[in-house]
Design a protein around this motif. Structure first.
Motif, mmCIF file in Angstrom:
data_model
loop_
_atom_site.group_PDB
_atom_site.id
_atom_site.type_symbol
_atom_site.label_atom_id
_atom_site.label_comp_id
_atom_site.label_asym_id
_atom_site.label_seq_id
_atom_site.Cartn_x
_atom_site.Cartn_y
_atom_site.Cartn_z
ATOM 1 N N LEU A 201 62.423 4.796 69.512
ATOM 2 C CA LEU A 201 61.094 4.326 69.900
ATOM 3 C C LEU A 201 60.659 3.254 68.905
ATOM 4 O O LEU A 201 60.492 3.532 67.715
ATOM 5 N N PHE A 202 60.495 2.017 69.386
ATOM 6 C CA PHE A 202 60.031 0.910 68.559
ATOM 7 C C PHE A 202 58.512 0.848 68.670
ATOM 8 O O PHE A 202 57.979 0.792 69.775
ATOM 9 N N THR A 203 57.824 0.858 67.534
ATOM 10 C CA THR A 203 56.360 0.890 67.554
ATOM 11 C C THR A 203 55.774 -0.228 66.708
ATOM 12 O O THR A 203 56.420 -0.726 65.787
ATOM 13 N N ASP A 204 54.544 -0.579 67.029
ATOM 14 C CA ASP A 204 53.831 -1.556 66.218
ATOM 15 C C ASP A 204 52.373 -1.572 66.640
ATOM 16 O O ASP A 204 52.022 -1.134 67.737
ATOM 17 N N ARG B 219 37.049 0.703 65.927
ATOM 18 C CA ARG B 219 36.344 0.489 64.653
ATOM 19 C C ARG B 219 37.186 0.821 63.419
ATOM 20 O O ARG B 219 37.925 1.788 63.376
ATOM 21 N N GLY B 220 37.066 -0.002 62.444
ATOM 22 C CA GLY B 220 37.682 0.261 61.157
ATOM 23 C C GLY B 220 39.149 -0.105 61.050
ATOM 24 O O GLY B 220 39.778 -0.530 62.008
ATOM 25 N N SER B 221 39.664 0.105 59.874
ATOM 26 C CA SER B 221 41.053 -0.224 59.570
ATOM 27 C C SER B 221 41.957 0.970 59.822
ATOM 28 O O SER B 221 41.517 2.116 59.847
ATOM 29 N N LEU B 222 43.215 0.685 59.953
ATOM 30 C CA LEU B 222 44.197 1.750 60.116
ATOM 31 C C LEU B 222 44.619 2.234 58.741
ATOM 32 O O LEU B 222 45.214 1.497 57.963
ATOM 33 N N ILE B 223 44.279 3.462 58.445
ATOM 34 C CA ILE B 223 44.690 4.090 57.191
ATOM 35 C C ILE B 223 45.636 5.232 57.534
ATOM 36 O O ILE B 223 45.768 5.628 58.699
ATOM 37 N N ALA B 224 46.293 5.770 56.542
ATOM 38 C CA ALA B 224 47.327 6.776 56.767
ATOM 39 C C ALA B 224 46.816 7.997 57.538
ATOM 40 O O ALA B 224 47.487 8.476 58.455
ATOM 41 N N ILE B 225 45.652 8.507 57.191
ATOM 42 C CA ILE B 225 45.112 9.700 57.861
ATOM 43 C C ILE B 225 44.868 9.401 59.332
ATOM 44 O O ILE B 225 45.198 10.207 60.207
ATOM 45 N N GLN C 101 59.459 2.074 62.905
ATOM 46 C CA GLN C 101 58.150 1.507 62.596
ATOM 47 C C GLN C 101 58.320 0.579 61.407
ATOM 48 O O GLN C 101 59.271 0.700 60.653
ATOM 49 N N ASP C 102 57.390 -0.366 61.277
ATOM 50 C CA ASP C 102 57.534 -1.296 60.157
ATOM 51 C C ASP C 102 57.097 -0.629 58.855
ATOM 52 O O ASP C 102 56.784 0.561 58.828
ATOM 53 N N ASN C 103 57.085 -1.382 57.793
ATOM 54 C CA ASN C 103 56.779 -0.831 56.469
ATOM 55 C C ASN C 103 55.317 -0.968 56.085
ATOM 56 O O ASN C 103 55.000 -1.067 54.905
ATOM 57 N N ALA C 104 54.431 -0.969 57.065
ATOM 58 C CA ALA C 104 53.006 -1.050 56.758
ATOM 59 C C ALA C 104 52.609 0.154 55.906
ATOM 60 O O ALA C 104 53.173 1.243 56.037
ATOM 61 N N ARG C 105 51.645 -0.043 55.045
ATOM 62 C CA ARG C 105 51.254 1.032 54.109
ATOM 63 C C ARG C 105 50.908 2.343 54.795
ATOM 64 O O ARG C 105 51.317 3.404 54.318
ATOM 65 N N PRO C 106 50.135 2.329 55.893
ATOM 66 C CA PRO C 106 49.847 3.625 56.531
ATOM 67 C C PRO C 106 51.106 4.335 57.024
ATOM 68 O O PRO C 106 51.172 5.557 57.004
ATOM 69 N N HIS C 107 52.111 3.590 57.441
ATOM 70 C CA HIS C 107 53.331 4.196 57.973
ATOM 71 C C HIS C 107 54.155 4.877 56.899
ATOM 72 O O HIS C 107 54.763 5.915 57.148
ATOM 73 N N VAL C 108 54.193 4.300 55.727
ATOM 74 C CA VAL C 108 55.044 4.840 54.666
ATOM 75 C C VAL C 108 54.275 5.717 53.679
ATOM 76 O O VAL C 108 54.848 6.177 52.697
ATOM 77 N N ALA C 109 53.007 5.971 53.969
ATOM 78 C CA ALA C 109 52.196 6.810 53.086
ATOM 79 C C ALA C 109 52.734 8.240 53.083
ATOM 80 O O ALA C 109 53.335 8.706 54.055
ATOM 81 N N GLY C 110 52.496 8.933 51.990
ATOM 82 C CA GLY C 110 53.001 10.293 51.819
ATOM 83 C C GLY C 110 52.582 11.250 52.915
ATOM 84 O O GLY C 110 53.390 12.050 53.389
#
Length: 170
Positions: A39-42, A100-106, A132-141
């Motif tokens: 599954l390719f996502t973005d 609304r708002g930014s995409l964060i890990a949670i 998935q790409d290496n965006a910060r929310p994707h690779v967050a713990g």
């Protein structure tokens, strides 16, 4: 010859090039059966009001101020909307609008991974692979932990390689 706008590309360091080459070599012998459970996502942000000054109009002399030649735009921008989606050889996910708002890990875990990716992975079955790409929310713990707990394998993606992901072309 005519003047044209140049193509725009990402700046690649030697490390980026090595990562892209390693990814290509690792997957060069993959057949369709290998790509079926992937599954390719973005996510993408779409501006609701264009004001990038790239629009063009064709006009005759003396039509400078004609209404059809005036591009109206909001001086302060018109806002934007972010959407997320996924595609595979066998189907696609629902398009999810991130209000609304930014995409964060949670948010990524609670609004995308849990309600959209997990059921898709269950439908695909064993061998499901999340790209998935290496965006910060994707690779967050918290997201990595969630994927591990759910048994979802997420492939490492080479940095600065959006052109290798087919969803980038959709």
């Amino acid at each position: 010859m005519r003047a044209r706008r140049p193509q725009v590309g990402v700046v690649l360091t030697a490390q980026h090039r090595a990562g892209r080459l390693a990814f290509a070599r690792e997957h060069q012998d993959w057949q369709i059966r290998h790509w079926l459970p992937v599954l390719f996502t973005d996510e993408s942000r779409f501006t609701l009001s264009t004001c990038d000054r790239r629009d063009r109009v064709w006009r005759r002399r003396g039509e400078h101020s004609a209404a059809c030649n005036i591009l109206q735009h909001d001086r302060f921008g018109g806002g934007s909307v972010m959407v997320w989606g996924g595609i595979s050889l066998g189907g696609r996910t629902a398009l999810h609008v991130l209000a609304r708002g930014s995409l964060i890990a949670i948010r990524y875990r609670d609004e995308i991974l849990r309600p959209l990716v997990r059921p898709y992975a269950g439908a695909v079955g064993p061998g499901f692979l999340l790209m998935q790409d290496n965006a910060r929310p994707h690779v967050a713990g918290v997201c990595q932990q969630f994927l591990q707990e759910e048994g979802i394998d997420a492939r490492d993606w080479p940095a600065r390689s959006p052109d290798l992901n087919p969803i980038e072309h959709i």
